[in-house]
Design a protein around this motif. Sequence first.
Motif, PDB file in Angstrom:
ATOM      1  N   ARG A  74     -10.148   9.850  60.360  1.00  0.00           N
ATOM      2  CA  ARG A  74      -8.786   9.656  59.850  1.00  0.00           C
ATOM      3  C   ARG A  74      -8.000   8.635  60.674  1.00  0.00           C
TER       4      ARG A  74
ATOM      5  N   ASP B  24      -4.069  15.025  57.582  1.00  0.00           N
ATOM      6  CA  ASP B  24      -3.944  14.009  56.531  1.00  0.00           C
ATOM      7  C   ASP B  24      -2.489  13.641  56.269  1.00  0.00           C
ATOM      8  N   LYS B  25      -1.628  14.642  56.211  1.00  0.00           N
ATOM      9  CA  LYS B  25      -0.210  14.385  55.931  1.00  0.00           C
ATOM     10  C   LYS B  25       0.431  13.573  57.054  1.00  0.00           C
TER      11      LYS B  25
ATOM     12  N   ASP C 232      -0.875   9.984  56.825  1.00  0.00           N
ATOM     13  CA  ASP C 232      -0.260   9.246  55.719  1.00  0.00           C
ATOM     14  C   ASP C 232       1.167   8.815  56.048  1.00  0.00           C
TER      15      ASP C 232
ATOM     16  N   ARG D 253       2.585   4.927  56.433  1.00  0.00           N
ATOM     17  CA  ARG D 253       3.814   4.469  55.782  1.00  0.00           C
ATOM     18  C   ARG D 253       4.770   3.853  56.808  1.00  0.00           C
TER      19      ARG D 253
END
Length: 123
Positions: free
Chosen positions: A24, A84-85, A88, A92
């Motif tokens: 990741r 994952d959150k 992400d 961003r």
Amino acid sequence: MTHFDIKLTNIEMTKAISSYLDKRLEKLEKFIGDDPSAKGQVEIGTTTRGQKSGEIYRAEINLHIAGKKLRTEAEETDLYAAIDKARDEMVRSLKSYKEKQRSLLRRGSYQVKKLLKFRGKKL
């Protein structure tokens, strides 16, 4: 390649968690590039052990890049979903940061071009 320091809270590092984190965090490397000053910290762990809610997993990513500090945090009922959150949100944030840097560069070059045009005119 950016080095990420990993801190665990109330959980143990397994090969599955380690390989998942490595996989990741590779996406962040794409945005960071080969900046030698970039440093990152990742903290994962559990926050509560309530009877009703079960375990809540927390993932936090801190990134120091070119004097700028970026931070994201996520809480989920699944450890992998929290990772994952947080990743992400960091992607961003990195995209926004890179776009601001590009915009500043373009505005600066526009001002230089405008200045050169003015100096080139005959009075």
